[in-house]
Design a protein around this motif. Sequence first.
Motif, PDB file in Angstrom:
ATOM      1  N   LEU A  59       0.825  -1.212   0.000  1.00 42.93           N
ATOM      2  CA  LEU A  59       0.000   0.000   0.000  1.00 42.93           C
ATOM      3  C   LEU A  59       0.857   1.259   0.000  1.00 42.93           C
ATOM      4  O   LEU A  59       0.544   2.231  -0.701  1.00 42.93           O
ATOM      5  CB  LEU A  59      -0.949  -0.005   1.199  1.00 42.93           C
ATOM      6  N   LEU A  60       1.933   1.238   0.772  1.00 42.87           N
ATOM      7  CA  LEU A  60       2.839   2.380   0.787  1.00 42.87           C
ATOM      8  C   LEU A  60       3.464   2.600  -0.597  1.00 42.87           C
ATOM      9  O   LEU A  60       3.582   3.741  -1.057  1.00 42.87           O
ATOM     10  CB  LEU A  60       3.938   2.181   1.836  1.00 42.87           C
ATOM     11  N   LYS A  61       3.828   1.517  -1.252  1.00 43.46           N
ATOM     12  CA  LYS A  61       4.411   1.633  -2.592  1.00 43.46           C
ATOM     13  C   LYS A  61       3.394   2.175  -3.589  1.00 43.46           C
ATOM     14  O   LYS A  61       3.729   3.016  -4.433  1.00 43.46           O
ATOM     15  CB  LYS A  61       4.956   0.276  -3.062  1.00 43.46           C
ATOM     16  N   GLN A  62       2.148   1.710  -3.500  1.00 43.96           N
ATOM     17  CA  GLN A  62       1.102   2.215  -4.388  1.00 43.96           C
ATOM     18  C   GLN A  62       0.870   3.710  -4.152  1.00 43.96           C
ATOM     19  O   GLN A  62       0.700   4.478  -5.107  1.00 43.96           O
ATOM     20  CB  GLN A  62      -0.197   1.444  -4.181  1.00 43.96           C
ATOM     21  N   THR A  63       0.875   4.101  -2.892  1.00 44.27           N
ATOM     22  CA  THR A  63       0.707   5.515  -2.555  1.00 44.27           C
ATOM     23  C   THR A  63       1.852   6.335  -3.131  1.00 44.27           C
ATOM     24  O   THR A  63       1.637   7.419  -3.689  1.00 44.27           O
ATOM     25  CB  THR A  63       0.632   5.693  -1.025  1.00 44.27           C
ATOM     26  N   LEU A  64       3.048   5.817  -3.016  1.00 44.68           N
ATOM     27  CA  LEU A  64       4.213   6.527  -3.525  1.00 44.68           C
ATOM     28  C   LEU A  64       4.145   6.697  -5.036  1.00 44.68           C
ATOM     29  O   LEU A  64       4.528   7.752  -5.565  1.00 44.68           O
ATOM     30  CB  LEU A  64       5.493   5.801  -3.110  1.00 44.68           C
ATOM     31  N   VAL A  65       3.640   5.709  -5.743  1.00 43.58           N
ATOM     32  CA  VAL A  65       3.459   5.828  -7.197  1.00 43.58           C
ATOM     33  C   VAL A  65       2.536   7.011  -7.500  1.00 43.58           C
ATOM     34  O   VAL A  65       2.803   7.818  -8.402  1.00 43.58           O
ATOM     35  CB  VAL A  65       2.901   4.521  -7.796  1.00 43.58           C
ATOM     36  N   GLU A  66       1.468   7.143  -6.730  1.00 41.73           N
ATOM     37  CA  GLU A  66       0.535   8.255  -6.940  1.00 41.73           C
ATOM     38  C   GLU A  66       1.184   9.589  -6.610  1.00 41.73           C
ATOM     39  O   GLU A  66       0.971  10.582  -7.310  1.00 41.73           O
ATOM     40  CB  GLU A  66      -0.743   8.054  -6.122  1.00 41.73           C
ATOM     41  N   TRP A  67       1.977   9.626  -5.553  1.00 41.86           N
ATOM     42  CA  TRP A  67       2.693  10.857  -5.218  1.00 41.86           C
ATOM     43  C   TRP A  67       3.649  11.255  -6.337  1.00 41.86           C
ATOM     44  O   TRP A  67       3.782  12.438  -6.652  1.00 41.86           O
ATOM     45  CB  TRP A  67       3.473  10.692  -3.926  1.00 41.86           C
ATOM     46  N   GLU A  68       4.315  10.270  -6.935  1.00 48.06           N
ATOM     47  CA  GLU A  68       5.245  10.564  -8.025  1.00 48.06           C
ATOM     48  C   GLU A  68       4.496  11.041  -9.265  1.00 48.06           C
ATOM     49  O   GLU A  68       4.972  11.926  -9.983  1.00 48.06           O
ATOM     50  CB  GLU A  68       6.122   9.346  -8.310  1.00 48.06           C
ATOM     51  N   ARG A  69       3.322  10.486  -9.506  1.00 49.17           N
ATOM     52  CA  ARG A  69       2.492  10.982 -10.616  1.00 49.17           C
ATOM     53  C   ARG A  69       2.083  12.427 -10.371  1.00 49.17           C
ATOM     54  O   ARG A  69       2.097  13.262 -11.280  1.00 49.17           O
ATOM     55  CB  ARG A  69       1.252  10.118 -10.794  1.00 49.17           C
ATOM     56  N   HIS A  70       1.699  12.716  -9.144  1.00 43.90           N
ATOM     57  CA  HIS A  70       1.308  14.085  -8.791  1.00 43.90           C
ATOM     58  C   HIS A  70       2.502  15.028  -8.946  1.00 43.90           C
ATOM     59  O   HIS A  70       2.355  16.150  -9.446  1.00 43.90           O
ATOM     60  CB  HIS A  70       0.771  14.129  -7.360  1.00 43.90           C
ATOM     61  N   ARG A  71       3.687  14.573  -8.560  1.00 40.81           N
ATOM     62  CA  ARG A  71       4.889  15.384  -8.721  1.00 40.81           C
ATOM     63  C   ARG A  71       5.122  15.713 -10.198  1.00 40.81           C
ATOM     64  O   ARG A  71       5.479  16.839 -10.545  1.00 40.81           O
ATOM     65  CB  ARG A  71       6.111  14.655  -8.153  1.00 40.81           C
ATOM     66  N   THR A  72       4.883  14.740 -11.067  1.00 38.04           N
ATOM     67  CA  THR A  72       5.041  14.960 -12.504  1.00 38.04           C
ATOM     68  C   THR A  72       4.099  16.062 -12.981  1.00 38.04           C
ATOM     69  O   THR A  72       4.490  16.919 -13.781  1.00 38.04           O
ATOM     70  CB  THR A  72       4.783  13.657 -13.281  1.00 38.04           C
ATOM     71  N   LEU A  73       2.878  16.053 -12.485  1.00 36.91           N
ATOM     72  CA  LEU A  73       1.920  17.108 -12.854  1.00 36.91           C
ATOM     73  C   LEU A  73       2.397  18.478 -12.372  1.00 36.91           C
ATOM     74  O   LEU A  73       2.250  19.478 -13.086  1.00 36.91           O
ATOM     75  CB  LEU A  73       0.539  16.797 -12.282  1.00 36.91           C
ATOM     76  N   ILE A  74       2.958  18.517 -11.178  1.00 37.09           N
ATOM     77  CA  ILE A  74       3.479  19.781 -10.663  1.00 37.09           C
ATOM     78  C   ILE A  74       4.623  20.274 -11.541  1.00 37.09           C
ATOM     79  O   ILE A  74       4.692  21.458 -11.883  1.00 37.09           O
ATOM     80  CB  ILE A  74       3.935  19.644  -9.192  1.00 37.09           C
ATOM     81  N   VAL A  75       5.523  19.376 -11.923  1.00 41.55           N
ATOM     82  CA  VAL A  75       6.647  19.754 -12.792  1.00 41.55           C
ATOM     83  C   VAL A  75       6.125  20.307 -14.116  1.00 41.55           C
ATOM     84  O   VAL A  75       6.620  21.337 -14.611  1.00 41.55           O
ATOM     85  CB  VAL A  75       7.594  18.553 -13.037  1.00 41.55           C
ATOM     86  N   GLU A  76       5.127  19.653 -14.679  1.00 43.37           N
ATOM     87  CA  GLU A  76       4.542  20.141 -15.937  1.00 43.37           C
ATOM     88  C   GLU A  76       3.955  21.532 -15.763  1.00 43.37           C
ATOM     89  O   GLU A  76       4.120  22.402 -16.626  1.00 43.37           O
ATOM     90  CB  GLU A  76       3.479  19.165 -16.439  1.00 43.37           C
ATOM     91  N   ARG A  77       3.282  21.766 -14.644  1.00 45.17           N
ATOM     92  CA  ARG A  77       2.694  23.083 -14.379  1.00 45.17           C
ATOM     93  C   ARG A  77       3.792  24.126 -14.188  1.00 45.17           C
ATOM     94  O   ARG A  77       3.688  25.242 -14.698  1.00 45.17           O
ATOM     95  CB  ARG A  77       1.794  23.003 -13.145  1.00 45.17           C
ATOM     96  N   VAL A  78       4.847  23.782 -13.458  1.00 44.73           N
ATOM     97  CA  VAL A  78       5.965  24.710 -13.280  1.00 44.73           C
ATOM     98  C   VAL A  78       6.565  25.072 -14.626  1.00 44.73           C
ATOM     99  O   VAL A  78       6.815  26.253 -14.918  1.00 44.73           O
ATOM    100  CB  VAL A  78       7.041  24.112 -12.336  1.00 44.73           C
ATOM    101  N   ASN A  79       6.789  24.080 -15.473  1.00 48.53           N
ATOM    102  CA  ASN A  79       7.373  24.338 -16.795  1.00 48.53           C
ATOM    103  C   ASN A  79       6.466  25.233 -17.630  1.00 48.53           C
ATOM    104  O   ASN A  79       6.939  26.160 -18.305  1.00 48.53           O
ATOM    105  CB  ASN A  79       7.648  23.026 -17.524  1.00 48.53           C
ATOM    106  N   PHE A  80       5.158  24.978 -17.600  1.00 50.33           N
ATOM    107  CA  PHE A  80       4.197  25.794 -18.336  1.00 50.33           C
ATOM    108  C   PHE A  80       4.251  27.246 -17.859  1.00 50.33           C
ATOM    109  O   PHE A  80       4.353  28.180 -18.656  1.00 50.33           O
ATOM    110  CB  PHE A  80       2.780  25.235 -18.173  1.00 50.33           C
ATOM    111  N   LEU A  81       4.179  27.428 -16.543  1.00 48.71           N
ATOM    112  CA  LEU A  81       4.190  28.783 -15.995  1.00 48.71           C
ATOM    113  C   LEU A  81       5.519  29.485 -16.266  1.00 48.71           C
ATOM    114  O   LEU A  81       5.532  30.685 -16.556  1.00 48.71           O
ATOM    115  CB  LEU A  81       3.900  28.745 -14.495  1.00 48.71           C
ATOM    116  N   GLN A  82       6.620  28.730 -16.206  1.00 48.93           N
ATOM    117  CA  GLN A  82       7.926  29.335 -16.486  1.00 48.93           C
ATOM    118  C   GLN A  82       7.989  29.828 -17.931  1.00 48.93           C
ATOM    119  O   GLN A  82       8.495  30.923 -18.201  1.00 48.93           O
ATOM    120  CB  GLN A  82       9.057  28.334 -16.219  1.00 48.93           C
TER     121      GLN A  82
END
Length: 93
Positions: A59-82
């Motif tokens: 369960l912790l590993k599955q949660t971490l996968v979701e956190w990493e997916r969310h991080r990817t979305l944040i990176v995409e948003r940062v790049n867009f705004l930059q």
Amino acid sequence: MAISLAERIEQLHAEQRLLVKADADIDEGWLRIRNQEDLVQELRAGGHDARQAERLVELLKQTLVEWERHRTLIVERVNFLQREVDSAPPAAR
């Protein structure tokens, strides 16, 4: 309604703060997984039933996968705004 450059810059800074937090959360998540895996090993070594502890690791590993997916979305948003901020005319900066 157009968003001002100042608002874009503030959005960029907010997303950058979220990215720092996401990175810290992911690092902490990996630490929790390693600790839980150690506990599973201790349970097994002691002859105990480790099934629930193993389930928690998964369960912790599955949660971490979701956190990493969310991080990817944040990176995409940062790049867009930059790009938005970088493409603003010099007079607007």
